[in-house]
Design a protein around this motif. Structure first.
Motif, mmCIF file in Angstrom:
data_model
loop_
_atom_site.group_PDB
_atom_site.id
_atom_site.type_symbol
_atom_site.label_atom_id
_atom_site.label_comp_id
_atom_site.label_asym_id
_atom_site.label_seq_id
_atom_site.Cartn_x
_atom_site.Cartn_y
_atom_site.Cartn_z
ATOM 1 N N PHE A 1 0.836 -1.202 0.000
ATOM 2 C CA PHE A 1 0.000 0.000 0.000
ATOM 3 C C PHE A 1 0.866 1.246 0.000
ATOM 4 O O PHE A 1 1.358 1.657 -1.045
ATOM 5 C CB PHE A 1 -0.946 -0.054 1.202
ATOM 6 N N ASP B 1 -13.012 2.298 0.047
ATOM 7 C CA ASP B 1 -11.773 1.721 -0.475
ATOM 8 C C ASP B 1 -11.252 0.683 0.514
ATOM 9 O O ASP B 1 -11.143 0.966 1.713
ATOM 10 C CB ASP B 1 -10.735 2.828 -0.679
ATOM 11 N N ASN C 1 -6.614 -4.483 -3.825
ATOM 12 C CA ASN C 1 -7.276 -3.199 -3.585
ATOM 13 C C ASN C 1 -8.537 -3.104 -4.428
ATOM 14 O O ASN C 1 -8.492 -3.255 -5.652
ATOM 15 C CB ASN C 1 -6.320 -2.054 -3.912
ATOM 16 N N ILE D 1 -8.168 -2.392 1.206
ATOM 17 C CA ILE D 1 -6.885 -2.965 0.808
ATOM 18 C C ILE D 1 -6.529 -4.071 1.792
ATOM 19 O O ILE D 1 -6.487 -3.841 3.005
ATOM 20 C CB ILE D 1 -5.763 -1.910 0.792
ATOM 21 N N SER E 1 1.229 -1.167 -5.451
ATOM 22 C CA SER E 1 0.356 -0.141 -6.028
ATOM 23 C C SER E 1 1.068 0.637 -7.125
ATOM 24 O O SER E 1 0.450 1.028 -8.130
ATOM 25 C CB SER E 1 -0.128 0.808 -4.931
#
Length: 701
Positions: free
Chosen positions: A158, A369, A405, A371, A489
């Motif tokens: 992340f 969101d 994600n 993750i 990411s």
């Protein structure tokens, strides 16, 4: 005045002149840089712990005094083995368990506040629970490697860092900060420096239990239970901490004459820790460790200031935005002494981390969101004392990370996959410590990392020297090459919408760092210790997101940028009279942009990393454990953009810490923070916490 081309403020010159002129006094004590000292009772406790062999000296030293105790503090991070500050060729700073308690630091982020070399206030505010940032020698949080008992916990799936505001301190024995590159021993992310969090061992008593209740300003309340003990070959430590705060605090932003009440900044912690130790044989130990960090945090965003064009003109994310984290950190450690002696030790560790993050803003953003990351790792290490003057450490590290994600859209009730991917890293390393003379020690190391990422492999050499010029003076010098690996990411992010077209870049190269420093440790009699370090840290191939169109709707991640940071770290620890202690440190940092995709920022100072810092404390501690200390924390002005067109003013806060033993079982802790209600911002629109208090009562049975 300049040191190797780096400007030195005259305030630093005066500070050093005063320290050198101080007369020696004889009362022994132990004091760590930037944090308060410990009592004789605590020193006796430290003395009971076994210490590794120290370098030979020309003569037998007298009874340990102030500076000796400071140099003999336990330290792990610079060696990847148990050692002391005295042995390190690197500048290293430590916060002990005792100091965590007298400061009343509830999180690791708070415990770092008074240390040199690290800017730990962050950019999200200073209220309890606000997400942390740690800037070391021009590096940002993803360029600072965070270790838990010597193994990495940085989130490679992340943001690349670990939020130190999530780790409460009940299970923490000490925190080590080692500025400068550390990839030779630990691999990726150690560009700016290394922070090592050392957990508490089990109690040697049959059973010990402590209960703490804390209350304070803005709805703060805490309940903590810790129990530990040993029965035969088995030892345990189990703890639970629940902390809550509303954080609805008043603030004023003087630059625009705006006042208000901070809303939606509340936090609730539910943290667990479990440690089990088993002596499998007289020469083999097995340890299981688990830390669960659970935090529910309001995310108010920036204060919406009413004056257009002002510094900090941001819209709040509204009162509905919340951030949830649920992290489980586990590891199993085997330590074995090989052969029949004490010169060969094998360490094997397996760890598994499960990190879950959710950002939910159904009204203000209309999205949720999420993750999820899974992280598995292995460390194998052999520590071999080849001879009295040579110690060889070598081993193998392995780590694999999977990240997923997704974003849920409330209006359309659809879920989009932003990225899913894996990164696997393996590495071989070796570090050789050699005593060329009794007074001259050299360390050489190299690490070869192999990565599943294209162009992800990296070689990290290092060299260090410590020369005991005399009994009271030591010179240090170091070089280290380090790197930061691309995040999952960065590599795989993909967004397609009517407004945006964004892609990751699987061909990214690692960021590369070259770190140099030279310093001196100077005892002044037995009453004071002065440490001075000049450093230069260069980071190239920095990973940035670059828009490819003038409307800022499409772009990708790429390797751009070169930043060189130079500066000085100075510390002084002094026993000014029996039971009276003074500590001060000063850090100056000048991070300059030498290459960038935007030519207008060349030669400018990197945003947020250029603030100078000063910390000082004056404390009294009686032999009976009564403690009172005043702490000053000062941050200079800093730019908030790389163009250097906007800046925030510096700020200075003063805190009062008290510890009052009521009897053998009860201890009262009190603190009054930001005594003069200083109003300031750590980021445009993110105010710091004003005047506040905490009051806690601990019962130990």
């Amino acid at each position: 005045m300049a040191i190797y081309g780096a400007p030195v403020p005259w305030a630093l010159v005066g500070f050093l002149s005063v320290v050198v002129a101080l007369p020696a006094v004889a009362e022994p004590a132990a004091l760590l840089t930037g944090v308060p000292p410990v009592s004789q009772q605590a020193r006796d406790l430290f003395a009971q712990a076994p210490a590794p062999p120290l370098p030979s000296t020309p003569e037998v030293r007298p009874l340990e005094g102030f500076a000796e105790s400071r140099l003999d503090q336990p330290l792990f991070a610079p060696f990847r083995r148990e050692g002391t500050v005295r042995e390190s060729s690197r500048a290293a700073y430590v916060v002990t368990r005792r100091q965590i308690e007298v400061q009343g630091a509830r999180t690791v982020q708070e415990a770092l506040r008074y240390l040199p070399g690290v800017l730990s206030d962050g950019t999200a505010g200073t209220q309890l629970g606000a997400s942390s940032s740690q800037f070391i020698r021009g590096g940002d949080s993803p360029q600072t490697l965070v270790l838990l008992d010597g193994r990495p916990i940085n989130d490679l799936g992340f943001q690349g860092s670990y939020d130190l505001s999530e780790i409460t301190t009940d299970a923490i024995e000490r925190i080590e900060v080692v500025p400068g590159g550390g990839s030779t021993l630990y691999g990726a992310n150690a560009v700016g420096g290394v922070i090592n969090i050392v957990t508490r061992a089990v109690s040697e008593q049959p059973a010990t239990t402590s209960v703490r209740l804390t209350a304070g300003s803005f709805g703060l309340n805490e309940q903590s239970l810790q129990t530990s003990g040993t029965s035969g070959p088995i030892g345990w430590r189990v703890g639970y901490d629940r902390t809550q705060a509303t954080n609805n605090f008043p603030f004023t932003i003087d630059s625009v004459g705006f006042s208000g009440i901070r809303q939606n900044a509340d936090v609730v912690y539910n943290n667990f820790n479990v440690r089990l130790e088993a002596a499998l044989s007289p020469r083999t130990d097995l340890t299981f460790n688990l830390i669960a960090n659970n935090k529910d945090l309001g995310a108010p965003g920036g204060v919406p200031l009413p004056i257009p064009g002002s510094v900090g003109q941001f819209n709040s994310l509204s009162s509905d935005a919340r951030q949830f984290t649920n992290n489980w950190l586990t590891d199993l450690l085997l330590k074995a002494k090989l052969g029949q002696g004490e010169d060969s030790r094998l360490t094997a560790r397996f760890y598994a981390d499960f990190l879950n993050y959710r950002f939910d803003a159904p009204v203000s953003l209309g999205t949720r969101d999420e993750i999820a990351r899974e992280d598995y790792g292995l460390q194998l290490q052999h520590d071999w004392r080849v001879s009295p003057g040579q110690n060889l450490i070598y081993g193998f590290d392995f780590r694999t990370t999977h990240a997923l994600n997704t974003t849920f859209n409330y209006p359309s009730t659809t879920t989009a996959l932003n990225y899913e991917g894996d990164v696997t890293q393996g590495a071989f390393f070796v570090r050789d410590e050699i005593a060329i003379l009794d007074s001259l020690r050299l360390n050489l190391g190299v690490r070869q990392d192999l990565s599943s990422v294209v162009n992800g492999s990296f070689t990290s050499p290092s060299a260090g020297l410590r020369w005991e010029v005399g009994e009271d003076t030591a010179i240090r010098a170091n070089y280290a090459r380090s790197f930061r690996a691309p995040l999952i990411s960065d590599l795989y992010y993909r967004l397609r919408s009517p407004f945006f077209n964004i892609d990751g870049n699987p061909n990214l190269r690692p960021e590369q760092g070259d770190s140099y420093d030279i310093g001196i440790d100077q005892k002044i009699g037995e009453a004071a210790l002065l440490r001075l370090t000049y450093f230069s840290n260069t980071v190239s191939d920095t990973i940035s997101f670059v828009f490819s169109d003038p409307f800022f709707t499409s772009g990708t991640y790429t390797n751009v940028g070169l930043v060189r940071t130079t500066g000085v770290e100075a510390t002084a620890d002094i026993e000014i009279a029996p039971f009276w202690y003074f500590s001060a440190n000063y850090t100056t940092s000048d991070p300059r942009i030498l290459q960038d995709s935007d030519p207008t920022v060349l030669g400018k100072q990197l945003s947020f990393r250029g603030a100078d810092s000063f910390n000082a404390s004056l404390a009294y501690e009686s032999p009976g454990g009564w403690y009172a200390g005043v702490f000053v924390h000062s941050i200079g002005s800093f730019f908030v953009n790389n163009a250097n067109t906007e800046s925030l003013g510096g700020y200075t806060t003063a805190d009062l810490k008290l510890r009052l033993p009521l009897n053998n079982a009860f201890v009262l802790n009190a603190q009054l923070n930001n005594l003069f209600n200083q109003q300031y911002q750590v980021y445009p629109g993110y105010p710091g916490l004003g005047l506040n208090f905490r009051l806690g009562l601990t019962l130990t049975l």
